[in-house]
Design a protein around this motif. Structure first.
Motif, PDB file in Angstrom:
ATOM      1  N   MET A   1       0.833  -1.187   0.000  1.00 38.51           N
ATOM      2  CA  MET A   1       0.000   0.000   0.000  1.00 38.51           C
ATOM      3  C   MET A   1       0.873   1.244   0.000  1.00 38.51           C
ATOM      4  SD  MET A   1      -3.475   0.467   1.753  1.00 38.51           S
ATOM      5  CE  MET A   1      -4.145   1.998   2.288  1.00 38.51           C
ATOM      6  N   ALA A   2       1.986   1.141  -0.644  1.00 38.56           N
ATOM      7  CA  ALA A   2       2.932   2.250  -0.680  1.00 38.56           C
ATOM      8  C   ALA A   2       2.453   3.403  -1.555  1.00 38.56           C
ATOM      9  CB  ALA A   2       4.294   1.756  -1.173  1.00 38.56           C
ATOM     10  N   ILE A   3       1.621   3.107  -2.563  1.00 36.37           N
ATOM     11  CA  ILE A   3       1.199   4.161  -3.475  1.00 36.37           C
ATOM     12  C   ILE A   3      -0.234   4.611  -3.219  1.00 36.37           C
ATOM     13  CG2 ILE A   3       2.810   3.486  -5.268  1.00 36.37           C
ATOM     14  CD1 ILE A   3       0.549   2.072  -6.699  1.00 36.37           C
ATOM     15  N   GLY A   4      -0.836   4.162  -2.136  1.00 35.10           N
ATOM     16  CA  GLY A   4      -2.193   4.543  -1.806  1.00 35.10           C
ATOM     17  C   GLY A   4      -3.231   3.609  -2.384  1.00 35.10           C
ATOM     18  N   LEU A   5      -2.801   2.525  -3.008  1.00 33.41           N
ATOM     19  CA  LEU A   5      -3.711   1.530  -3.560  1.00 33.41           C
ATOM     20  C   LEU A   5      -3.463   0.196  -2.886  1.00 33.41           C
ATOM     21  CD1 LEU A   5      -3.254   2.306  -7.356  1.00 33.41           C
ATOM     22  CD2 LEU A   5      -5.083   3.100  -5.880  1.00 33.41           C
ATOM     23  N   ASP A   6      -4.436  -0.664  -2.950  1.00 39.61           N
ATOM     24  CA  ASP A   6      -4.303  -1.987  -2.347  1.00 39.61           C
ATOM     25  C   ASP A   6      -3.667  -2.943  -3.354  1.00 39.61           C
ATOM     26  OD1 ASP A   6      -4.502  -4.000  -0.498  1.00 39.61           O
ATOM     27  OD2 ASP A   6      -6.560  -4.506  -1.041  1.00 39.61           O
ATOM     28  N   VAL A   7      -2.382  -2.718  -3.665  1.00 42.09           N
ATOM     29  CA  VAL A   7      -1.618  -3.569  -4.574  1.00 42.09           C
ATOM     30  C   VAL A   7      -0.321  -3.972  -3.889  1.00 42.09           C
ATOM     31  CG1 VAL A   7      -2.588  -2.577  -6.669  1.00 42.09           C
ATOM     32  CG2 VAL A   7      -0.517  -1.609  -5.718  1.00 42.09           C
ATOM     33  N   THR A   8       0.220  -5.105  -4.298  1.00 41.18           N
ATOM     34  CA  THR A   8       1.483  -5.551  -3.717  1.00 41.18           C
ATOM     35  C   THR A   8       2.635  -4.769  -4.326  1.00 41.18           C
ATOM     36  OG1 THR A   8       1.647  -7.286  -5.390  1.00 41.18           O
ATOM     37  CG2 THR A   8       0.624  -7.877  -3.299  1.00 41.18           C
ATOM     38  N   THR A   9       3.600  -4.409  -3.497  1.00 49.40           N
ATOM     39  CA  THR A   9       4.761  -3.660  -3.966  1.00 49.40           C
ATOM     40  C   THR A   9       5.788  -4.632  -4.542  1.00 49.40           C
ATOM     41  OG1 THR A   9       4.386  -2.037  -2.232  1.00 49.40           O
ATOM     42  CG2 THR A   9       6.535  -2.003  -3.291  1.00 49.40           C
ATOM     43  N   PRO A  10       6.230  -4.423  -5.786  1.00 53.26           N
ATOM     44  CA  PRO A  10       7.225  -5.324  -6.375  1.00 53.26           C
ATOM     45  C   PRO A  10       8.597  -5.113  -5.741  1.00 53.26           C
ATOM     46  CG  PRO A  10       6.698  -3.555  -7.884  1.00 53.26           C
ATOM     47  CD  PRO A  10       5.781  -3.401  -6.714  1.00 53.26           C
ATOM     48  N   PRO A  11       9.524  -6.057  -5.945  1.00 54.86           N
ATOM     49  CA  PRO A  11      10.864  -5.889  -5.376  1.00 54.86           C
ATOM     50  C   PRO A  11      11.599  -4.703  -5.986  1.00 54.86           C
ATOM     51  CG  PRO A  11      10.774  -7.801  -6.827  1.00 54.86           C
ATOM     52  CD  PRO A  11       9.371  -7.306  -6.669  1.00 54.86           C
ATOM     53  N   GLU A  12      12.592  -4.194  -5.267  1.00 54.25           N
ATOM     54  CA  GLU A  12      13.351  -3.017  -5.722  1.00 54.25           C
ATOM     55  C   GLU A  12      14.081  -3.313  -7.029  1.00 54.25           C
ATOM     56  OE1 GLU A  12      15.159  -0.288  -3.455  1.00 54.25           O
ATOM     57  OE2 GLU A  12      14.037  -0.633  -1.633  1.00 54.25           O
ATOM     58  N   PRO A  13      14.384  -2.273  -7.816  1.00 53.28           N
ATOM     59  CA  PRO A  13      15.088  -2.483  -9.090  1.00 53.28           C
ATOM     60  C   PRO A  13      16.495  -3.040  -8.867  1.00 53.28           C
ATOM     61  CG  PRO A  13      14.830  -0.140  -8.649  1.00 53.28           C
ATOM     62  CD  PRO A  13      14.062  -0.864  -7.601  1.00 53.28           C
TER      63      PRO A  13
END
Length: 149
Positions: A1-13
């Motif tokens: 929820m890092a961007i304000g949406l209920d989506v999973t955050t992918p791994p860092e580049p």
């Protein structure tokens, strides 16, 4: 929820020096706002972009029926979500204009494409069946009779 949406955050580049942080909603400065849409990827020909097609129903009051419509939306693919393939179901979010046509960014891959999805999107029928020995024998017999005339 890092961007304000209920989506999973992918791994860092993997390569932080070469990563485009300007157009990444997860680890960069790109904010998402407005609509969140879901659709199917129909084209991956562009670099770092996909075309997402969504189908929806529209009411036609004159006939009191529903009519299907399609819209094709170009969307940016952040480097942490690559690679996408044709037939994937994705969730896209509206952002500031990223180019002349792109104002959406892919935020989540909800479903991977299967072989049946790819066949349906490319409008190909099932693969041709192989001929049996009987079929080959009847084809040979017909060819012999055609040569006699």
């Amino acid at each position: 929820m890092a961007i304000g949406l209920d989506v999973t955050t992918p791994p860092e580049p993997e390569n932080p020096e070469e990563y485009d942080y300007e157009k990444c909603p997860f680890y960069g400065e790109l904010s998402v706002r407005g609509q969140i849409l879901e659709g199917t990827v129909v084209s991956t020909d562009m670099d770092k972009s996909v075309v997402v097609e969504r189908e929806y129903d529209v009411t036609v009051p004159k006939y009191d029926r529903q009519m299907k419509r399609r819209s094709r939306i170009p969307a940016h693919v952040p480097g942490v979500l690559e690679p996408l393939s044709v037939g994937d179901t994705v969730k896209i979010a509206e952002t500031r204009p990223l180019s002349k046509t792109k104002s959406h960014v892919v935020v989540e891959v909800t479903e991977e494409a299967t072989a049946e999805d790819l066949a349906e999107l490319t409008r190909q029928s099932e693969p041709e069946r192989e001929l049996s020995a009987e079929d080959v024998a009847t084809d040979a017999d017909e060819d012999e009779t055609d040569g006699d005339q």
